[in-house]
Design a protein around this motif. Structure first.
Motif, PDB file in Angstrom:
ATOM      1  N   ASP A   1       9.231  -5.160  -0.281  1.00  0.00           N
ATOM      2  CA  ASP A   1       7.950  -4.799  -0.894  1.00  0.00           C
ATOM      3  C   ASP A   1       8.044  -4.818  -2.416  1.00  0.00           C
ATOM      4  OD1 ASP A   1       6.675  -4.531   1.525  1.00  0.00           O
ATOM      5  OD2 ASP A   1       6.932  -2.344   1.629  1.00  0.00           O
ATOM      6  N   ARG A   2       9.164  -4.326  -2.951  1.00  0.00           N
ATOM      7  CA  ARG A   2       9.350  -4.336  -4.401  1.00  0.00           C
ATOM      8  C   ARG A   2       9.430  -5.760  -4.929  1.00  0.00           C
ATOM      9  NH1 ARG A   2      14.211  -0.897  -4.642  1.00  0.00           N
ATOM     10  NH2 ARG A   2      13.507   0.697  -3.237  1.00  0.00           N
TER      11      ARG A   2
ATOM     12  N   PHE B   1       6.639 -10.231  -8.017  1.00  0.00           N
ATOM     13  CA  PHE B   1       6.108 -11.577  -8.187  1.00  0.00           C
ATOM     14  C   PHE B   1       4.590 -11.601  -8.270  1.00  0.00           C
ATOM     15  CE2 PHE B   1      10.315 -12.706  -6.450  1.00  0.00           C
ATOM     16  CZ  PHE B   1      10.734 -13.520  -7.479  1.00  0.00           C
ATOM     17  N   LYS B   2       3.941 -10.521  -7.842  1.00  0.00           N
ATOM     18  CA  LYS B   2       2.485 -10.439  -7.945  1.00  0.00           C
ATOM     19  C   LYS B   2       2.054 -10.299  -9.397  1.00  0.00           C
ATOM     20  CE  LYS B   2       0.640  -8.534  -3.697  1.00  0.00           C
ATOM     21  NZ  LYS B   2       0.078  -7.341  -3.075  1.00  0.00           N
ATOM     22  N   HIS B   3       2.809  -9.495 -10.141  1.00  0.00           N
ATOM     23  CA  HIS B   3       2.376  -9.173 -11.523  1.00  0.00           C
ATOM     24  C   HIS B   3       2.898 -10.133 -12.495  1.00  0.00           C
ATOM     25  CE1 HIS B   3       0.599  -5.309 -10.446  1.00  0.00           C
ATOM     26  NE2 HIS B   3       1.540  -5.279  -9.523  1.00  0.00           N
TER      27      HIS B   3
ATOM     28  N   SER C   1       0.829  -1.197   0.000  1.00  0.00           N
ATOM     29  CA  SER C   1       0.000   0.000   0.000  1.00  0.00           C
ATOM     30  C   SER C   1       0.871   1.259   0.000  1.00  0.00           C
ATOM     31  CB  SER C   1      -0.907   0.002   1.227  1.00  0.00           C
ATOM     32  OG  SER C   1      -0.164   0.242   2.391  1.00  0.00           O
TER      33      SER C   1
ATOM     34  N   LYS D   1       8.085  -8.455  -3.543  1.00  0.00           N
ATOM     35  CA  LYS D   1       6.740  -9.017  -3.451  1.00  0.00           C
ATOM     36  C   LYS D   1       5.892  -8.535  -4.616  1.00  0.00           C
ATOM     37  CE  LYS D   1       5.922  -8.369   1.097  1.00  0.00           C
ATOM     38  NZ  LYS D   1       5.074  -8.086   2.244  1.00  0.00           N
ATOM     39  N   ASN D   2       5.998  -7.254  -4.905  1.00  0.00           N
ATOM     40  CA  ASN D   2       5.220  -6.646  -5.973  1.00  0.00           C
ATOM     41  C   ASN D   2       5.620  -7.215  -7.338  1.00  0.00           C
ATOM     42  OD1 ASN D   2       3.198  -4.975  -6.804  1.00  0.00           O
ATOM     43  ND2 ASN D   2       4.486  -3.157  -6.966  1.00  0.00           N
TER      44      ASN D   2
END
Length: 57
Positions: free
Chosen positions: A49-50, A55-57, A2, A52-53
């Motif tokens: 955080d980067r 691997f989300k996309h 967030s 995680k982000n």
């Protein structure tokens, strides 16, 4: 990740940089250590955080 977390982690890293500089200027090793740990912690959180982000996309 967030926006609030991003801001929190960046401010932690910035606050650490400032604290570390103040400690270096006043030759206060405790402040230097505290600032360094804050800075590194904030940077690691941002990196996490980067990652995680990514691997989300």
């Amino acid at each position: 990740m967030s926006i609030g977390q991003t801001i929190k982690h960046r401010t932690q890293a910035f606050r650490g940089r400032v604290t570390e500089r103040i400690g270096r200027t006043t030759r206060n090793r405790r402040l230097q250590r505290h600032g360094r740990t804050d800075r590194i912690s904030g940077n690691l959180k941002q990196f996490g955080d980067r990652a995680k982000n990514a691997f989300k996309h």
